[in-house]
Design a protein around this motif. Structure first.
Motif, PDB file in Angstrom:
ATOM      1  N   ASN A 240      -0.648  -1.569   1.277  1.00 40.00           N
ATOM      2  CA  ASN A 240       0.129  -1.913   0.088  1.00 40.00           C
ATOM      3  C   ASN A 240      -0.377  -1.370  -1.233  1.00 40.00           C
ATOM      4  OD1 ASN A 240      -0.050  -4.739   1.935  1.00 40.00           O
ATOM      5  ND2 ASN A 240       2.009  -4.004   1.474  1.00 40.00           N
ATOM      6  N   ILE A 241      -1.526  -0.723  -1.252  1.00 38.37           N
ATOM      7  CA  ILE A 241      -2.103  -0.286  -2.524  1.00 38.37           C
ATOM      8  C   ILE A 241      -2.254   1.225  -2.595  1.00 38.37           C
ATOM      9  CG2 ILE A 241      -4.124  -0.442  -4.027  1.00 38.37           C
ATOM     10  CD1 ILE A 241      -4.569  -3.280  -2.798  1.00 38.37           C
ATOM     11  N   ASP A 242      -2.904   1.818  -1.616  1.00 40.64           N
ATOM     12  CA  ASP A 242      -3.194   3.244  -1.645  1.00 40.64           C
ATOM     13  C   ASP A 242      -2.007   4.042  -1.103  1.00 40.64           C
ATOM     14  OD1 ASP A 242      -4.235   5.769  -1.592  1.00 40.64           O
ATOM     15  OD2 ASP A 242      -5.776   5.352  -0.079  1.00 40.64           O
ATOM     16  N   LYS A 243      -1.181   4.561  -2.015  1.00 44.44           N
ATOM     17  CA  LYS A 243       0.028   5.273  -1.610  1.00 44.44           C
ATOM     18  C   LYS A 243      -0.273   6.609  -0.940  1.00 44.44           C
ATOM     19  CE  LYS A 243       2.927   3.172  -5.200  1.00 44.44           C
ATOM     20  NZ  LYS A 243       3.817   3.412  -6.358  1.00 44.44           N
ATOM     21  N   THR A 244      -1.495   7.089  -1.073  1.00 43.82           N
ATOM     22  CA  THR A 244      -1.861   8.345  -0.427  1.00 43.82           C
ATOM     23  C   THR A 244      -2.321   8.139   1.010  1.00 43.82           C
ATOM     24  OG1 THR A 244      -4.203   8.263  -1.101  1.00 43.82           O
ATOM     25  CG2 THR A 244      -2.625   9.220  -2.658  1.00 43.82           C
ATOM     26  N   ASN A 245      -2.506   6.887   1.402  1.00 50.64           N
ATOM     27  CA  ASN A 245      -3.010   6.602   2.747  1.00 50.64           C
ATOM     28  C   ASN A 245      -1.885   6.748   3.766  1.00 50.64           C
ATOM     29  OD1 ASN A 245      -3.896   4.885   5.146  1.00 50.64           O
ATOM     30  ND2 ASN A 245      -5.692   4.719   3.830  1.00 50.64           N
ATOM     31  N   PRO A 246      -2.122   7.400   4.892  1.00 50.11           N
ATOM     32  CA  PRO A 246      -1.065   7.540   5.904  1.00 50.11           C
ATOM     33  C   PRO A 246      -0.607   6.210   6.484  1.00 50.11           C
ATOM     34  CG  PRO A 246      -3.187   8.315   6.741  1.00 50.11           C
ATOM     35  CD  PRO A 246      -3.359   8.107   5.280  1.00 50.11           C
ATOM     36  N   GLN A 247      -1.398   5.138   6.281  1.00 45.18           N
ATOM     37  CA  GLN A 247      -1.009   3.824   6.777  1.00 45.18           C
ATOM     38  C   GLN A 247      -0.167   3.046   5.750  1.00 45.18           C
ATOM     39  OE1 GLN A 247      -1.960   3.174   9.948  1.00 45.18           O
ATOM     40  NE2 GLN A 247      -3.078   5.103   9.977  1.00 45.18           N
ATOM     41  N   TYR A 248       0.029   3.611   4.556  1.00 40.89           N
ATOM     42  CA  TYR A 248       0.750   2.893   3.500  1.00 40.89           C
ATOM     43  C   TYR A 248       2.157   2.511   3.953  1.00 40.89           C
ATOM     44  CZ  TYR A 248       2.890   1.836  -1.025  1.00 40.89           C
ATOM     45  OH  TYR A 248       3.549   1.209  -2.058  1.00 40.89           O
TER      46      TYR A 248
END
Length: 477
Positions: A61-69
């Motif tokens: 929910n926070i790191d929009k660059t994460n593939p798990q977002y």
């Protein structure tokens, strides 16, 4: 009172005080710094599930660059597929039910979430989890039925009025709360029906629901970037950040006071560089020993039944009764697990005679006798994980589990029993329909029994004492 008795009491008091002073004196390092290994270790065990929860929050929910977002706060976000080996944020992920999730920010005002009518016979559940990883409420087939409706969740300290039309109000002990929606999937051709149900899972603020002016927004949060060091020497820094959103409850007053002696508390600054060398050694040793203690407790959870660990290590604050190690071990075994009444999770790392499961050395079979499948009101599954990572494994048929929804496609034995073939290599054509692909190494198997049956017997409840037992895993000959 005689003089001798008075003298004896005085001597006893002196000895007690001297012993206390000696203890305090002994709790000093040679370089003058206080010894705090036990305090650090308790804090680490306390923090472990909360940091694992923060990892999920940060990546989802926070790191929009994460593939798990997945999406922002206060919005229901849904996966249109079940989890695969690409999903790595949490260990032992469920691949039975497509997930929908809501990460609720309750600081400014409550959140209203609604579910649609769901046809009878399709299981669904909404699990409410706080930042401690306590399960504090449920909505779904077992608890509220399959009729649609709206529910409210509020944060700590909120004392407003529950609006008309709300079926039930829940209160979280923490200012952020994760809701996990699980919707039963009846095979790949059913995904469109699940997506229609997921579209009916909605969330909005209380003011939006009541058409009233919104309160002032909560201040922006500078979320620290999650790194693996959060589970190591940096854990106090992350715990201090998390505790800002976890107002102290009476049960934790003594624990919070103990943590304050090592500069752990809501919003405190923990700077490892300011520790003495001996204190840094205390911290490192506490992390190492704390992690080992959690691992050991995880492997001892529940009762050994045919070399499956049958247990129910997930629940509310009252369920844990202050057992911090069990809470941490449960998170390590599979964070965000359900209460026993909602789901049971027999786990196996060894075969029927207690030898470690290893797909690089052996082939295995798991056989359910005729009409002796796991006793559930919803459905059951057996899921394969890599024994080293506890994550799903890539395989040529993209099969990560065998479940009761697949029974019509599986081959039965002449006596009506069902055998699963657990191995890394493809079995013979006659057995391929029942193949559960295994890793080329350690194996970790987890059964999931959704809405376990209590009556009529047999039942796996109460955990570890029920009349139904999972069958042992056998080395194939």
């Amino acid at each position: 009172m005689g003089l001798r008795r008075i003298a004896a009491i005085a001597a006893l008091v002196f000895i007690t005080i001297a012993a206390t002073l000696l203890t305090v004196s002994c709790r000093r390092n040679l370089d003058g710094g206080a010894i705090h290994k036990e305090d650090y270790q308790k804090a680490y065990i306390y923090a472990f599930p909360m940091i694992a929860n923060y990892k999920a929050m940060y990546e989802f929910n926070i790191d929009k660059t994460n593939p798990q977002y997945k999406g922002p706060f206060n919005t229901v976000v849904s996966d249109s597929h079940v989890f695969t080996p690409k999903d790595t944020t949490v260990v032992t992920p469920n691949s039975d039910t497509p997930y929908s999730m809501l990460q609720a920010d309750l600081r400014a005002e409550p959140i209203i979430f609604c579910v649609p009518d769901i046809e009878k016979g399709r299981y669904y559940s909404v699990q409410l989890i706080d930042m401690y990883t306590f399960n504090y409420g449920y909505v779904g087939s077992r608890t509220t039925g399959n009729l649609g409706g709206c529910y409210m969740i509020s944060g700590p300290g909120w004392h407003g009025v529950t609006p008309h039309g709300i079926l039930k109000a829940f209160q979280s002990e923490t200012q952020f709360s994760l809701l996990i929606f699980r919707t039963q999937l009846f095979g790949s051709s059913d995904i469109g029906n699940v997506q229609k149900i997921q579209a009916g899972y909605t969330a909005q603020t209380l003011s939006s629901y009541t058409h009233q002016p919104a309160p002032p927004p909560a201040p922006a949060v500078d979320f620290p970037k999650f790194t693996d060091d959060a589970f190591k020497a940096d854990f106090p820094k992350f715990l201090n950040f998390i505790l800002q959103f976890c107002p102290e409850v009476a049960e934790e007053a003594a624990t919070r006071l103990q943590f304050a002696t090592i500069n752990i508390g809501a919003g405190k600054t923990f700077d490892v560089t300011q520790l003495s060398d001996a204190q840094k050694a205390d911290l490192a040793s506490a992390v190492k020993d704390g992690y080992a203690a959690i691992q050991t407790r995880r492997d001892q959870i529940g009762k050994n039944v045919n070399n499956w660990r049958v247990s129910a290590p997930f629940g509310s604050r009252d369920f844990y009764h202050g057992d911090l190690l069990l809470r941490a071990a449960a998170a390590m075994a599979g964070i965000f697990g359900n209460d026993a009444e909602e789901a049971m999770y027999p786990m196996a790392k060894t075969d029927g005679i207690g030898a470690p499961l290893d797909g690089s050395k052996y082939k295995y079979t798991l056989t359910f006798a005729a009409n002796n499948y796991p006793p559930v009101n919803a459905f059951w599954s057996v899921t394969m994980y890599d024994g080293k990572t506890q994550l799903l494994i890539d395989n040529p048929i993209n099969r990560y589990l065998i479940s009761s929804t697949m029974l019509s496609t599986l081959k039965k034995n002449p006596d009506g029993s069902l055998t699963m073939y657990i191995q890394k290599d493809e079995p013979s054509a006659d057995n391929k329909s029942n193949w559960l692909p295994a890793p080329n190494g350690p194996i970790y198997l987890v059964m999931r029994l959704y809405w376990p049956r209590k009556s009529p017997p047999p039942s796996i409840l109460p955990p570890g004492e029920g009349t139904w037992s999972p069958p042992g895993i056998i080395v194939a000959r």
